[in-house]
Design an enzyme around this catalytic site. Structure first.
Site, PDB file in Angstrom:
ATOM      1  N   ASP A 195      -7.927  -5.556   0.239  1.00 55.73           N
ATOM      2  CA  ASP A 195      -8.430  -6.392  -0.853  1.00 55.73           C
ATOM      3  C   ASP A 195      -8.006  -7.848  -0.759  1.00 55.73           C
ATOM      4  O   ASP A 195      -8.478  -8.677  -1.523  1.00 55.73           O
ATOM      5  CB  ASP A 195      -7.950  -5.828  -2.204  1.00 55.73           C
ATOM      6  CG  ASP A 195      -8.568  -4.488  -2.486  1.00 55.73           C
ATOM      7  OD1 ASP A 195      -9.749  -4.324  -2.151  1.00 55.73           O
ATOM      8  OD2 ASP A 195      -7.880  -3.609  -3.019  1.00 55.73           O
ATOM      9  N   HIS A 253       0.847  -1.193   0.000  1.00 49.05           N
ATOM     10  CA  HIS A 253       0.000   0.000   0.000  1.00 49.05           C
ATOM     11  C   HIS A 253       0.877   1.234   0.000  1.00 49.05           C
ATOM     12  O   HIS A 253       1.947   1.232   0.602  1.00 49.05           O
ATOM     13  CB  HIS A 253      -0.897   0.011   1.248  1.00 49.05           C
ATOM     14  CG  HIS A 253      -2.063   0.931   1.106  1.00 49.05           C
ATOM     15  ND1 HIS A 253      -1.991   2.262   1.401  1.00 49.05           N
ATOM     16  CD2 HIS A 253      -3.328   0.692   0.667  1.00 49.05           C
ATOM     17  CE1 HIS A 253      -3.168   2.815   1.164  1.00 49.05           C
ATOM     18  NE2 HIS A 253      -3.992   1.894   0.709  1.00 49.05           N
TER      19      HIS A 253
END
Ligand code: CMC
Length: 429
Positions: free
Chosen positions: A364, A306
């Site tokens: 996710d 991320h």
């Protein structure tokens, strides 16, 4: 504002810039006068060091793995709140009282139907179109159906457009799904809560009764809550940039939907599940880990890494627990995809490549396993993300429109093309 200043030395000139402090988080250099003072721009492709706005909505501490909506930790909201209450919080800044919540819920519920003529609009799409392609088109078309809420200078119209989008997005998403499987559209049911109503519109058929399992509805609601907002991510920045030109909110959210579709952003949940399925069995994990580390191979572990979190994504922790609960409710605890996901996470977190780069599972990584178990096809995963993120986009858009410092977003560039040259006529080329 602090008393701190930053000094920039260019040649024999020293320029001073104020340092601004927020309530928490890193200070920022106020460089608005940089070009006027120095004739230079800053260069920051990907905005890795750029704060593009002031905001009081969502805060992320990527090193701690902390996510706050209006100051409340995501873990507390996930456990104790629900999606519609979180919508109210994001939109208006405070948790609602009982009366405020009842009024808000009634207002959203009363706006869930879409204009009947929109049904015909869907028929223009091929049945095998990706539902995100349909979403981009249909959300953009909302401004053609709801002209009476596109004047961004009227606070009442801004309010009604916001409620409309939060209320209609699940209906539009469920219709995209029904269209793709060739089933009739299902109208919303006002006696169901937000998540149950969405499941009802996706999975019920006129031929038989469908009863929403409240435990599955709770998991759906949780997924919506975890995705509701995430600071100035790519799609939210897209919504803000679109809105900075005073475009109407439906058009801005359609731009956000388009951006979200990319596999580096919201499309990662679909890509993550496809990857877990491709791996298939735990014995194949080392092969995929090796590919992810190989710089000559474009493959990346989807659902990993991320831009902001350099620690566990707090949403991934809640998602992992929910995945186990949902699979157990559905009696499929031994789901091979969940097993691959858990083992892949374990191996990656012990691997020096991932440790050095601070790559952890993101939101996710597990969401696809849950959505798959509930019965959604992978092509719907990003659509569900878009439904949930609508409130974030709208809250950020409203905040921007109300900001007296709002200006049209107009980045500059480092030009690397040809300098000025004379046009050569065709016959001389
Ligand atoms: N697998 C393997 N290596 C990775 C991964 C990954 N998933 N992510 C980053 N790296 C490596 C990358 O190769 C680079 O290595 P090196 O320094 O040796 O060149 C280093 O880690 C830093 O990566 P980056 O691309 O500079 O980092 P970024 O902040 O630009 O990218 C990201 C962030 C999310 C786009 C990226 O981690 C990624 O592509 N992840 C997979 C896609 C994904 O799961 N996206 C969902 C993000 S969360 C939900 C959302 O926001 O929509």
């Amino acid at each position: 504002m602090t008393d701190k200043v930053a000094k920039l030395v260019i040649g024999d000139q020293t320029h001073e810039f104020p340092v601004l402090s927020g309530t928490v988080g890193p200070d920022v250099l106020d460089i608005r006068s940089l070009y006027a003072k120095t004739g230079m721009f800053t260069y920051d492709p990907g905005f890795t060091s750029t704060a593009a706005c002031d905001s009081a909505i969502t805060y992320i501490d990527g090193d701690k793995g902390e996510l706050l909506y209006r100051g409340y930790p995501i873990e507390q909201l996930a456990e104790k709140s629900n999606y519609l209450e979180v919508c109210y919080l994001l939109l208006y800044g405070e948790l609602p009282t009982k009366t405020q919540f009842a009024e808000f819920e009634k207002l959203v519920t009363r706006h869930t139907m879409v204009h009947e003529q929109m049904h015909y609009f869907y028929r223009g799409f091929r049945r095998d179109a990706h539902p995100m392609a349909i979403m981009t088109g249909v959300v953009g078309a909302l401004s053609a159906f709801y002209h009476d809420s596109t004047d961004i200078n009227d606070p009442q119209q801004r309010e009604i457009a916001s409620i409309r989008m939060i209320a209609k997005m699940p209906t539009i998403a469920a219709m995209a799904y029904k269209y793709s499987v060739g089933q009739p559209f299902v109208y919303p049911k006002n006696d169901l809560d937000y998540a149950s109503n969405f499941l009802h519109m996706c999975f019920s058929v006129p031929a038989e009764d469908y009863k929403v399992d409240p435990r599955i509805a709770r998991a759906m609601d949780l997924i919506f809550t975890l995705h509701a907002d995430h600071e100035q991510n790519a799609s939210t920045s897209t919504v803000r940039l679109s809105g900075s030109s005073d475009a109407n909110p439906f058009a801005c959210v359609a731009a956000g939907v388009a951006c979200l579709w990319g596999p580096a952003h919201g499309g990662a949940n679909e890509a993550a599940l496809n990857m877990l399925r491709e791996i298939g069995t735990v014995d194949r994990i080392p092969e995929f880990i090796a590919r992810a580390k190989d710089k000559n191979d474009p493959f990346r572990l989807m659902g990993f890494g991320h831009r902001v979190y350099k620690n566990f994504d707090p949403r991934a922790k809640v998602m992992q627990q929910t995945a186990k609960e949902v699979l157990s409710i559905l009696g499929v605890e031994n789901n091979p995809t969940l097993q691959v996901a858990q083992e892949l996470e374990r191996i990656a977190l012990e691997d020096q490549y991932f440790i050095d780069r601070k790559l952890y599972p993101n939101v996710d990584f597990y969401s696809g396993v849950i959505l798959d178990a509930i019965g959604f096809p992978t092509s719907m995963f990003t659509v569900l993300f878009a439904v949930a993120r609508t409130v974030g986009w709208i809250s950020q858009w409203k905040e921007m429109i109300g900001d007296p410092q709002k200006k049209i977003g107009r980045p500059r560039q480092l030009y690397n093309g040809s300098p000025n040259r004379d046009y050569a006529p065709l016959e001389s080329r």
